[in-house]
Design an enzyme around this catalytic site. Structure first.
Site, PDB file in Angstrom:
ATOM      1  N   THR A   1      17.053 -57.234 116.025  1.00 39.79           N
ATOM      2  CA  THR A   1      16.284 -56.868 114.436  1.00 39.79           C
ATOM      3  C   THR A   1      15.551 -58.125 114.192  1.00 39.79           C
ATOM      4  OG1 THR A   1      17.897 -55.240 113.818  1.00 39.79           O
ATOM      5  CG2 THR A   1      16.477 -56.293 111.874  1.00 39.79           C
TER       6      THR A   1
ATOM      7  N   HIS B   1      12.523 -58.996 116.240  1.00 39.40           N
ATOM      8  CA  HIS B   1      11.351 -58.090 115.640  1.00 39.40           C
ATOM      9  C   HIS B   1      10.890 -58.449 114.333  1.00 39.40           C
ATOM     10  CE1 HIS B   1       9.808 -53.769 114.946  1.00 39.40           C
ATOM     11  NE2 HIS B   1       9.742 -54.256 113.792  1.00 39.40           N
ATOM     12  N   GLU B   2      11.734 -58.839 113.452  1.00 34.80           N
ATOM     13  CA  GLU B   2      11.145 -59.425 112.152  1.00 34.80           C
ATOM     14  C   GLU B   2      10.437 -60.532 112.117  1.00 34.80           C
ATOM     15  OE1 GLU B   2      11.055 -56.910 110.005  1.00 34.80           O
ATOM     16  OE2 GLU B   2      12.705 -55.761 110.661  1.00 34.80           O
TER      17      GLU B   2
ATOM     18  N   HIS C   1       7.033 -60.142 113.210  1.00 30.64           N
ATOM     19  CA  HIS C   1       5.975 -59.845 111.970  1.00 30.64           C
ATOM     20  C   HIS C   1       5.807 -61.040 111.251  1.00 30.64           C
ATOM     21  CE1 HIS C   1       6.319 -55.539 112.136  1.00 30.64           C
ATOM     22  NE2 HIS C   1       7.554 -55.288 111.940  1.00 30.64           N
TER      23      HIS C   1
ATOM     24  N   HIS D   1       3.409 -53.666 114.483  1.00 32.16           N
ATOM     25  CA  HIS D   1       4.278 -52.728 115.336  1.00 32.16           C
ATOM     26  C   HIS D   1       3.497 -52.310 116.445  1.00 32.16           C
ATOM     27  CE1 HIS D   1       6.942 -51.528 111.878  1.00 32.16           C
ATOM     28  NE2 HIS D   1       7.566 -52.403 112.398  1.00 32.16           N
TER      29      HIS D   1
ATOM     30  N   TRP E   1       2.665 -49.831 118.158  1.00 30.31           N
ATOM     31  CA  TRP E   1       1.799 -48.692 118.036  1.00 30.31           C
ATOM     32  C   TRP E   1       0.853 -48.681 117.073  1.00 30.31           C
ATOM     33  CZ3 TRP E   1       6.567 -49.375 115.806  1.00 30.31           C
ATOM     34  CH2 TRP E   1       6.851 -48.622 114.454  1.00 30.31           C
TER      35      TRP E   1
ATOM     36  N   VAL F   1      -3.773 -56.241 119.640  1.00 31.78           N
ATOM     37  CA  VAL F   1      -3.345 -56.955 120.758  1.00 31.78           C
ATOM     38  C   VAL F   1      -4.016 -56.372 122.066  1.00 31.78           C
ATOM     39  CG1 VAL F   1      -1.679 -58.004 122.201  1.00 31.78           C
ATOM     40  CG2 VAL F   1      -1.515 -57.898 119.684  1.00 31.78           C
TER      41      VAL F   1
ATOM     42  N   ASP G   1      18.508 -52.320 120.687  1.00 29.82           N
ATOM     43  CA  ASP G   1      18.306 -53.724 120.759  1.00 29.82           C
ATOM     44  C   ASP G   1      18.512 -54.066 122.451  1.00 29.82           C
ATOM     45  OD1 ASP G   1      18.291 -54.278 118.077  1.00 29.82           O
ATOM     46  OD2 ASP G   1      20.160 -55.642 118.268  1.00 29.82           O
TER      47      ASP G   1
END
Ligand SMILES: [Zn+2]
Length: 356
Positions: free
Chosen positions: A265, A268-269, A272, A278, A280, A291, A327
């Protein structure tokens, strides 16, 4: 004497004004001559429905970064422009890197490179401050903290053992981001609050939380009970300094148990926090994560998808850290994502202060 002093000050002020003007002009000219296409730039998602369109909703991560961004855009009128300028700077820097980039050095067709800043190429070290709001001192153990730092280092240095399972379509795109995280401090505060939500109160001592530690030099991670099944959320570059950083649900921080117990987690964060969207693009097939080397998709993926999972004519990169899978099933950033993150550390970038 006084008159002379006043004249000197006036001269200084005028010189300063003129030199600022020149720099701005040069910068504007430079940016304009690059003709950066911003036509597809968007920040606000159309609705929260788009944020959770996974085919496997029950097993999908719940990251609230885009919802929080939508709220901040409404609350802070200047934020859109700030993010637009960060995006423009990022695209300019990435364009200047292309070998046949048009243009490089500010001149069309000069072969690229030139004197334009390219994405920062050296090793990057990011000191991390962990701010813990817990029921009892030590609920979050030092071992748990250490494991989280270790996982970040694994993932941002291409040492995730699962990467060897990448399908050949994607294996050539796996990036070693060469970003090292070091533990710079741990702040703990007792709090019996069972649900902090996503309004950033955990980041403000005036609201019972813990204030940020110099965000120009540190990544701040708040660990608390978020509630509502939310795993975490991040603030994108451009937001307020006093809320800069990421928030991780206490049960998803570091090495714990369950399908989100491998500390990804935070990976991922932090993605950002380093300006990754994200995978998608939080929208339909035509909406992008900005990207080039990630395939388009119109939804997140949950659980542990089999390859290929196709939604927009090509296989989704479900194993990317910026998707919503378990994960254990996410194991890569791409070279394009690495360039995007590194643009922040280049000259004029939002996180340049970390490398200077
Ligand atoms: Zn997210």
């Amino acid at each position: 004497m006084l008159k002379k002093l006043i004249y000197s000050l006036l001269f200084l002020a005028i010189t300063f004004f003129i030199s600022c003007e020149n720099t701005d002009d040069e910068l504007n000219q430079d940016v304009n001559s690059l003709e950066i296409d911003m036509s597809d730039f968007y920040v606000q998602t159309e609705s929260d429905d788009l944020l959770n369109k996974s085919s496997d909703k029950a097993n999908t991560k719940n990251c609230q970064s885009m919802t929080v961004l939508n709220r901040q855009l409404k609350e802070k009128p200047g934020l859109y422009n700030k993010m637009y300028n960060i995006e423009k700077h990022t695209r300019k820097i990435i364009a200047s890197k292309k070998p046949d980039g048009n243009p490089g050095g500010g001149k069309p067709g000069d072969g690229g490179g030139g004197n334009d800043p390219t994405p920062y190429t050296g090793s990057i070290t990011i000191p991390v401050i962990i701010n813990i709001l817990e029921d009892n001192v030590g609920d979050v153990s030092q071992a748990q903290i250490n494991s989280q730092i270790a996982i970040l280092n694994e993932d941002f240095n291409n040492n995730n053992p699962n990467t060897s399972g990448a399908p050949s379509e994607f294996s050539g795109l796996v990036a070693n981001c060469d970003i090292t995280y070091t533990l710079a401090g741990v702040n703990r505060k007792i709090s019996s609050k069972s649900s902090w939500g996503t309004n950033d109160s955990m980041k403000l001592s005036s609201q019972g939380g813990i204030d940020v530690t110099d965000p120009s030099l540190n990544l701040n991670i708040w660990v608390c009970n978020i509630g509502g099944g939310i795993l975490g959320y991040a603030q994108f570059p451009g937001g307020s300094t006093e809320t800069d950083g990421v928030v991780i649900g206490i049960e998803y921080f570091g090495e714990t148990s369950g399908v989100y117990g491998d500390g990804r987690t935070a990976t991922h964060e932090v993605g950002h926090w380093l300006n990754l969207r994200h995978i998608w693009g939080d929208g339909r097939c035509r909406q992008d994560d900005f990207v080039a080397d990630t395939p388009s998709s119109d939804r997140s993926n949950g659980g542990c998808p089999t390859y290929p999972t196709v939604h927009c004519k090509s296989a989704d990169m479900t194993m990317n850290y910026m998707d919503y899978v378990y994960d254990d099933c996410m194991y890569m950033f791409t070279d394009g994502q690495n360039d995007r993150m590194r643009a922040l550390f280049a000259s004029g970038g939002t996180r340049e202060s970390f490398v200077n």
